[in-house]
Write a protein that holds these residues in place. Structure first.
Motif, PDB file in Angstrom:
ATOM      1  N   GLY A 145       0.812  -1.169   0.021  1.00 41.29           N
ATOM      2  CA  GLY A 145      -0.162  -0.007   0.000  1.00 41.29           C
ATOM      3  C   GLY A 145       0.882   1.301   0.087  1.00 41.29           C
ATOM      4  O   GLY A 145       0.652   2.264  -0.658  1.00 41.29           O
ATOM      5  N   GLN A 148       2.468   1.462  -3.455  1.00 39.01           N
ATOM      6  CA  GLN A 148       1.282   1.993  -4.486  1.00 39.01           C
ATOM      7  C   GLN A 148       0.767   3.748  -4.368  1.00 39.01           C
ATOM      8  O   GLN A 148       0.803   4.280  -5.335  1.00 39.01           O
ATOM      9  CB  GLN A 148       0.095   1.420  -3.998  1.00 39.01           C
ATOM     10  N   ALA A 149       0.822   4.049  -3.067  1.00 40.66           N
ATOM     11  CA  ALA A 149       0.721   5.595  -2.748  1.00 40.66           C
ATOM     12  C   ALA A 149       1.918   6.409  -3.153  1.00 40.66           C
ATOM     13  O   ALA A 149       1.650   7.405  -3.995  1.00 40.66           O
ATOM     14  CB  ALA A 149       0.566   5.618  -1.228  1.00 40.66           C
ATOM     15  N   MET A 154      -1.533   4.745  -7.257  1.00 40.03           N
ATOM     16  CA  MET A 154      -2.743   5.306  -6.893  1.00 40.03           C
ATOM     17  C   MET A 154      -3.179   6.663  -7.354  1.00 40.03           C
ATOM     18  O   MET A 154      -4.540   6.665  -7.679  1.00 40.03           O
ATOM     19  CB  MET A 154      -2.825   5.354  -5.196  1.00 40.03           C
ATOM     20  N   ASN A 157      -5.101   5.758 -10.490  1.00 38.61           N
ATOM     21  CA  ASN A 157      -6.162   4.731 -10.476  1.00 38.61           C
ATOM     22  C   ASN A 157      -7.338   5.087  -9.683  1.00 38.61           C
ATOM     23  O   ASN A 157      -7.391   5.910  -8.877  1.00 38.61           O
ATOM     24  CB  ASN A 157      -5.496   3.516  -9.620  1.00 38.61           C
ATOM     25  N   GLY A 158      -8.314   4.750 -10.159  1.00 37.41           N
ATOM     26  CA  GLY A 158      -9.748   5.183  -9.691  1.00 37.41           C
ATOM     27  C   GLY A 158     -10.481   6.441 -10.310  1.00 37.41           C
ATOM     28  O   GLY A 158     -10.059   6.633 -11.769  1.00 37.41           O
ATOM     29  N   PRO A 164      -7.782   9.088  -5.330  1.00 36.77           N
ATOM     30  CA  PRO A 164      -6.935   8.250  -5.551  1.00 36.77           C
ATOM     31  C   PRO A 164      -7.560   6.620  -4.986  1.00 36.77           C
ATOM     32  O   PRO A 164      -8.080   6.807  -3.845  1.00 36.77           O
ATOM     33  CB  PRO A 164      -5.746   8.670  -5.049  1.00 36.77           C
ATOM     34  N   THR A 165      -7.046   5.688  -5.769  1.00 37.78           N
ATOM     35  CA  THR A 165      -7.824   4.192  -5.158  1.00 37.78           C
ATOM     36  C   THR A 165      -6.581   3.427  -5.431  1.00 37.78           C
ATOM     37  O   THR A 165      -5.953   3.106  -6.399  1.00 37.78           O
ATOM     38  CB  THR A 165      -8.851   3.962  -6.458  1.00 37.78           C
ATOM     39  N   ARG A 166      -6.606   2.332  -4.495  1.00 32.84           N
ATOM     40  CA  ARG A 166      -5.640   1.274  -4.309  1.00 32.84           C
ATOM     41  C   ARG A 166      -6.299   0.184  -5.413  1.00 32.84           C
ATOM     42  O   ARG A 166      -7.263  -0.049  -5.379  1.00 32.84           O
ATOM     43  CB  ARG A 166      -5.426   0.764  -2.912  1.00 32.84           C
ATOM     44  N   GLN A 228      -6.615  10.587 -11.982  1.00 25.98           N
ATOM     45  CA  GLN A 228      -7.411   9.351 -12.161  1.00 25.98           C
ATOM     46  C   GLN A 228      -7.981   9.556 -13.565  1.00 25.98           C
ATOM     47  O   GLN A 228      -8.810  10.449 -14.108  1.00 25.98           O
ATOM     48  CB  GLN A 228      -8.563   9.171 -10.968  1.00 25.98           C
TER      49      GLN A 228
END
Length: 404
Positions: A145, A148-149, A154, A157-158, A164-166, A228
């Motif tokens: 995590g 990803q951040a 992230m 993504n989303g 921001p989405t994991r 995103q």
């Protein structure tokens, strides 16, 4: 398993835990390597992943089982000084050591590369960590995590409305694991020519940025700030997105003019090809909302499965959105035996082994993940320890209890 698997002569001492490291060594385990998993007396923490309480209680979670088939387990208290001679006795016959502790941990144990290569100059030592063994972040703890951040994953993504989405699986862990496996394979190839071992420093952050190479180039060359994009294709084309059908969603991957013509024709909207709003990719992007409305209206009369079959028959790239429990029943996977049946203490289950096949050497899962310390005695007897010596080490708490 075929007799001449590519790594059948390779022995790996595996100190890894969680996901990134075990996934790296798993690549070798299914290709014939003898992977000895060195676990603390309480076991790899992933054994007790809480997704399934009964399997966690048995120290055999689905995640652990997925990453550790074909391996042998030895339970050893590395904090005990008497465990170090055990490792030294094993290392002389080892080709590869793989670990994913923070930098400095193995050195504090007396198991760093410089120490062990003195015992085995041919040793390939792969260290997988969040940030590698140099730089200001080298001692910083890192899990999937966090990477990803930090990496930008992230941030792109989303959906913009949700922020921001994991990614829904441990993508950065697996990227680092596969990078580690490639690095080890490269070192084994080089050693075949030079006879020399090597120290491999694999960083999760570095590895992830390599997989984001297109986005890195877009940022450095064009100054693009990635945000995103929802379900839009990285191509930015409006027909590379998720669309609603009569009973579910489908993803289109229509990327060229020929495919666009086939899409509208198959949807029964050939007249839209003469609409100036959809004349080229620039105007289609400008009028994306209108194009989406046209496509989804045309698709509303049938479900995702119908449109996947119909569009695929017309050579229009697309895919109905499935859950994992649905895709594992797909006849394509059955035809290729992509999921192999594995016997476990809870019965027979299907598992993913590898994403490739060749002739008679297809990667194979022969045995499920080992019980904690299942092969301790076997491994030490092979290393020259007597049954009495093993019992003495067990009595001192250096080894885990003899497995039932």
């Amino acid at each position: 398993m075929p007799t001449s698997m590519p790594f059948s002569q390779v022995k790996i001492l595996d100190f890894t835990r969680y996901v990134a490291g075990p996934f790296a060594t798993f690549q070798f385990a299914v290709l014939g390597a003898d992977v000895i998993k060195v676990e603390p007396l309480e076991g790899d923490p992933t054994r007790e992943s809480p997704v399934d309480k009964s399997l966690a209680a048995a120290k055999m979670s689905p995640t652990f089982f997925a990453m550790n088939p074909n391996k042998r387990s030895i339970a050893l208290d590395l904090k005990s000084p008497e465990s170090i001679p055990v490792i030294h006795s094993l290392i002389k016959d080892i080709d590869v050591l793989c670990e994913n502790f923070r930098p400095g941990v193995m050195k504090n144990l007396g198991l760093d590369y410089d120490t062990l290569k003195a015992l085995n100059p041919r040793l390939i030592y792969c260290s997988i960590s969040g940030f590698g063994h140099s730089g200001p972040e080298k001692y910083t703890a890192a899990f999937d995590g966090k990477i990803q951040a930090m990496s930008g994953v992230m941030a792109m993504n989303g959906d913009p409305a949700g922020g921001p989405t994991r990614i829904g699986f441990a993508a950065c862990d697996l990227i680092a694991g596969m990078t580690g496996a490639f690095a080890i394979s490269s070192a084994l190839y080089e050693r075949a020519n030079t006879g020399q071992g090597a120290f491999l420093d694999v960083s999760m952050l570095d590895s992830t940025l390599v997989f984001l190479s297109s986005q890195v180039s877009e940022a450095t060359m064009s100054g693009i700030q990635h945000t995103q994009m929802g379900n839009q294709s990285v191509s930015r084309k409006p027909t590379g997105n998720r669309f609603k059908t009569g009973d579910g969603d489908i993803v289109l991957a229509v990327m060229n003019e020929k495919q666009f013509i086939k899409l509208l024709t198959t949807l029964g909207r050939p007249e839209a090809l003469n609409d100036p709003r959809f004349a080229d990719w620039a105007t289609r992007t400008e009028h994306e909302k209108a194009l989406r409305e046209l496509i989804e209206t045309a698709m509303s009369g049938h479900g995702a499965a119908y449109w996947e079959k119909t569009l695929t028959a017309a050579d229009v790239p697309c895919g109905a959105i499935r859950r994992v429990d649905q895709i594992i029943e797909h006849p394509q996977l059955e035809h290729r035996a992509a999921l192999q049946k594995v016997k476990t203490f809870k019965g027979e289950f299907r598992m993913a082994a590898a994403g490739f096949q060749w002739q008679d050497k297809a990667p194979t899962i022969e045995t499920g993940a080992p019980l904690l310390g299942e092969h301790t005695d076997e491994i030490l007897l092979q290393a020259g320890y007597s049954a009495e010596q093993i019992q003495q080490l067990r009595g001192k708490g250096v080894l885990g209890p003899a497995p039932a």
